[in-house]
Structures are given as C-alpha cells and as structure tokens.
Design an enzyme around this catalytic site. Structure first.
Site, PDB file in Angstrom:
ATOM      1  N   MET A 260      12.236  24.313   4.038  1.00 32.64           N
ATOM      2  CA  MET A 260      11.505  23.594   2.990  1.00 32.64           C
ATOM      3  C   MET A 260      12.422  22.834   2.035  1.00 32.64           C
ATOM      4  O   MET A 260      12.169  21.680   1.693  1.00 32.64           O
ATOM      5  CB  MET A 260      10.624  24.569   2.197  1.00 32.64           C
TER       6      MET A 260
ATOM      7  N   LYS B 175       0.846  -1.205   0.000  1.00 33.78           N
ATOM      8  CA  LYS B 175       0.000   0.000   0.000  1.00 33.78           C
ATOM      9  C   LYS B 175       0.877   1.250   0.000  1.00 33.78           C
ATOM     10  O   LYS B 175       2.072   1.173   0.322  1.00 33.78           O
ATOM     11  CB  LYS B 175      -0.915  -0.028   1.219  1.00 33.78           C
TER      12      LYS B 175
ATOM     13  N   TYR C 142      15.760  29.776  10.248  1.00 33.44           N
ATOM     14  CA  TYR C 142      14.589  30.481  10.778  1.00 33.44           C
ATOM     15  C   TYR C 142      14.589  30.388  12.297  1.00 33.44           C
ATOM     16  O   TYR C 142      14.885  29.324  12.858  1.00 33.44           O
ATOM     17  CB  TYR C 142      13.308  29.852  10.247  1.00 33.44           C
TER      18      TYR C 142
ATOM     19  N   ARG D  67     -10.903  -0.485  14.323  1.00 31.47           N
ATOM     20  CA  ARG D  67     -10.694   0.398  13.177  1.00 31.47           C
ATOM     21  C   ARG D  67     -11.665  -0.060  12.102  1.00 31.47           C
ATOM     22  O   ARG D  67     -12.788   0.428  12.036  1.00 31.47           O
ATOM     23  CB  ARG D  67      -9.223   0.312  12.735  1.00 31.47           C
TER      24      ARG D  67
HETATM   25  C1  LIG Z   1      -0.369  -1.976   6.746  1.00 31.85           C
HETATM   26  C2  LIG Z   1      -0.985  -3.258   7.087  1.00 31.85           C
HETATM   27  C3  LIG Z   1      -0.205  -4.427   7.183  1.00 31.85           C
HETATM   28  C4  LIG Z   1       1.304  -4.420   7.135  1.00 31.85           C
HETATM   29  O1  LIG Z   1       1.784  -4.037   8.407  1.00 31.85           O
HETATM   30  P1  LIG Z   1       3.346  -3.888   8.715  1.00 31.85           P
HETATM   31  O2  LIG Z   1       3.385  -3.506  10.153  1.00 31.85           O
HETATM   32  O3  LIG Z   1       3.859  -2.834   7.814  1.00 31.85           O
HETATM   33  O4  LIG Z   1       3.974  -5.204   8.439  1.00 31.85           O
HETATM   34  C5  LIG Z   1      -0.869  -5.624   7.367  1.00 31.85           C
HETATM   35  N1  LIG Z   1      -2.227  -5.671   7.465  1.00 31.85           N
HETATM   36  C6  LIG Z   1      -2.992  -4.564   7.403  1.00 31.85           C
HETATM   37  C7  LIG Z   1      -4.469  -4.679   7.543  1.00 31.85           C
HETATM   38  C8  LIG Z   1      -2.410  -3.325   7.234  1.00 31.85           C
HETATM   39  O5  LIG Z   1      -3.173  -2.226   7.198  1.00 31.85           O
END
Ligand SMILES: *Cc1c(COP(=O)(O)O)cnc(C)c1O
Length: 371
Positions: free
Chosen positions: A311, A34, A253, A133
C-alpha cells in the site's frame, strides 16, 4: 514530508499543445481536461493551455466544468456527460457550460429548459458512429436534422463523434466512422464538427473537421515523435531504507524468494499512491502472463521491483548498483525521461491513461516551467 515527488513540466505541456494544434491546422485544437486534466491538476493545466491560445475545453462531469470555468472565464467548455436533470441544466446555464447532448432524451430536456428560460443556449450534439457508448444513432441524428421544429428549438454549436480505434492507424473502423460522420455533418451544415481525439489527429486531415479533441497527447507527447522531448510528468519515490538480504529469503507479502544475495531499496510509494499493484515484480496474476514487472531508474541503471508492491511501500532490487551506492533519501525515478510512461503502463498491464488518472494525492506536487 511526502514519500514521492510528482513534477509537472508546464513548458513540456505547452509544447505538446502547440504541436497538436499545429498538426490539427486549419482545424482548431481543444484541450481535453476531464478527470482533473488526466490527474495532473486542471488548476495548472488549464491556465497553461489558455496561455497557448486554447479556447475550447472538454470535461466529463458538470463539476469539472465548473472548476474549468473558474480557471478559463472566456473559454467554451463542453461537458461530455450531457444532462442528468433540470438542476444540471440550470447549472450549465449559470456557468455558461455547453452540454454535449447524448440522446433524444437529452435533447428533449435541453429543449424544454431553453423554452422555459426563453433563451436558446448553445449545446453540442454527440452522434455515435461506432463506439457504441454515448450519442444518438446516425439514423436518429439524420431524422432529427430533418425535423425543423425540434431542430429549431436548439442552438447546436458543435456536432461530434468519437473514434473507437484511432490508435490503430489501419483499422477499418476509422474509415467507416469517418464516412458515417460525414453523412451526419452534411445534415447539419454551417455547424462546427469534431471527430478526432489525440490519435485521430494523426489519421489525416479528413479526421480533423473544425475542432480536434486531444487529451492524452497533451500529457504524454505525440506518438512516434522522432525528436526526444521532455516529459510532462516525472514521478520520483524516496528511498526510506536500504537492506541486504540473502539468497533464499522471502520479500514482501507472499514472500517472493530471492535467488541471489541482494541489496534492496525500500521506497515510500505504493498502490495507495496509484503505483499499481499489478506492476509488482512477482506474486500477482499479471506476472504469470507478462514476465517482467515494473521498475525504476536510479544512478544510471534500471532497478526492478522485487515482490509485491504494497500500500505505502515498494521494494526495488538495487544489487547491480553495488554496495553502498544507494542511500536513504535517494530518489528512484518511476516515471520520467528514463522511465517512459508507455513502458511503465505495459509492466502493469495497462495504458498511460490509467497510470496518469491513478496518480495519488499524497505526492508532493512540484510545478516547473510555464512562465
Ligand atoms: C477522453 C476523450 C477525448 C480525448 O481522448 P485522448 O485519447 O485522450 O486524446 C476526446 N473525446 C472524447 C469524447 C473523450 O471522451
């Protein structure tokens, strides 16, 4: 001409996948890609994982699924976000993406879509065992399992849940979530199951189920790995100016006051590149609770960030390297073999996940290995 160079080592990535797959056996290890493979680029990460035999991928968003489909024509691709609308259902069907159904509403939409299409396309079921979640509650999942009509409308190929505290080995949540998940899993016999993220792989074989879901471990290596390994990600910033400044002068800054005569190297990477401002040497709120800011590695020494990260530019204190040692065009290592991403993250009050997914678009990206 880029101000920073981002080097991605595909051999190191592949070695990490092999190690996670080995640690997951006899379960299979998926690849979580992802957010553009945690900022590294799914265009290079996905083919590298496919070449190591990875056949299952997880993405967050539908568009990410489409991108991975183009790179891995034969893989199973799970989309964690589930369903938003009928449009998305059609897109999933066209590109053979497997939605992760996160609610009874998702189930209703996907069932209706499959009924209309006249084809029970695969889907995954996400059950919430403690993360609070996404996902059906355990009670909803158990009730759904017993409802033969509703259940027969779906082709569920994976039942999954997500651990809230896997990075704390002894946290009681882990066992509690495992027990809840085992109850759910028994209600869906003969269906693949998945519980462990990267950290979960190291909680023991009960957590492996049939498919593990490592993400971060692919990109940063395994926890507590005794054998030092090459990092997947190396980030270097180019020095664009070296200057001498006297004790009492102000830097960047907010004018952080120098406490000694200094040699400063100005490097062309800043927070617009994802080099987080919270890692500034002084002058940001985090420095009031965490004394040390970020830094880099140059000519064999650690060189701290001085004053605020801006930046496009960051100022490093190279005084201890001595006069004339640092030159324009030198490259300061910001992440890499001498700058572990865990300490880079800690200095900015965050975690490696956020450092990686913040990596900016201006870097010159160089891919090494992977053949
Ligand atoms: C992001 C995610 C993972 C991977 O988790 P890591 O800690 O990066 O290995 C696995 N399952 C779900 C549902 C996630 O959102």
């Amino acid at each position: 001409m880029a101000g920073g160079e981002l080097i991605i080592d595909l051999d190191a990535l592949k070695a990490n996948y092999r190690a996670l797959a080995e640690a997951s056996r006899p379960a299979k290890a998926a690849g979580v890609v992802k957010a553009n493979a945690y900022g590294l680029g799914s265009d290079v990460v996905v083919p590298a994982l496919v070449s190591e035999g990875c056949t299952d991928f997880f993405v967050a968003m539908p568009e990410e699924g489409l991108a991975v489909r183009r790179l891995a024509p034969d893989a199973r691709i799970f989309v964690l976000a589930g369903l938003f609308s009928d449009d998305v259902a059609r897109l999933y069907a066209e590109s053979d993406l497997t939605p992760v159904l996160n609610s009874l509403e998702d189930i209703a939409v996907w069932s209706a879509f499959c009924a209309t299409a006249g084809e029970k396309r695969p889907c995954a079921l996400h059950v919430d065992t403690g993360m609070t979640r996404l996902g059906l509650t355990v009670a909803e999942a158990l009730a759904f399992a017993e409802d033969a009509n509703r259940r027969d409308a779906l082709n569920i190929t994976l039942v999954m849940s997500h651990l809230a505290c896997a990075d704390e080995l002894d946290h009681p949540m882990n066992q509690r979530q495992l027990e809840s998940f085992q109850r759910v899993r028994q209600a869906f016999p003969h269906i693949d199951s998945s519980l462990a993220n990267s950290a979960g792989v190291f909680l023991g074989s009960d957590f492996h189920q049939s498919l593990t879901r490592p993400g971060i471990g692919l990109y940063t290596g395994l926890p507590d790995d005794a054998a030092p390994q090459k990092p997947v990600v190396t980030l270097k910033a180019r020095v664009v100016q070296v200057r001498a400044a006297s004790s009492g002068e102000g830097v960047s800054y907010g004018s952080a006051v120098l406490v000694r005569d200094s040699i400063l190297a100005v490097a062309s990477v800043g927070y617009a590149d994802g080099y987080l401002r919270a890692g500034s040497g002084t002058g940001v709120p985090l420095r009031e609770v965490e004394a040390a800011g970020g830094g880099g590695f140059l000519h064999g020494r650690h060189v701290p960030v001085v004053g605020r990260i801006t930046m496009d530019l960051t100022i490093f204190d190279v005084t201890d390297l001595g006069a004339d040692r640092v030159q324009v065009k030198d490259q300061i290592e910001l992440i890499g073999p001498n700058m572990p991403i865990e300490s880079v993250a800690r200095a900015a009050g965050t975690i490696p996940y956020e450092i990686l997914t913040s990596l900016g678009a201006r870097y010159h990206r160089r891919i090494v290995g992977g053949a």
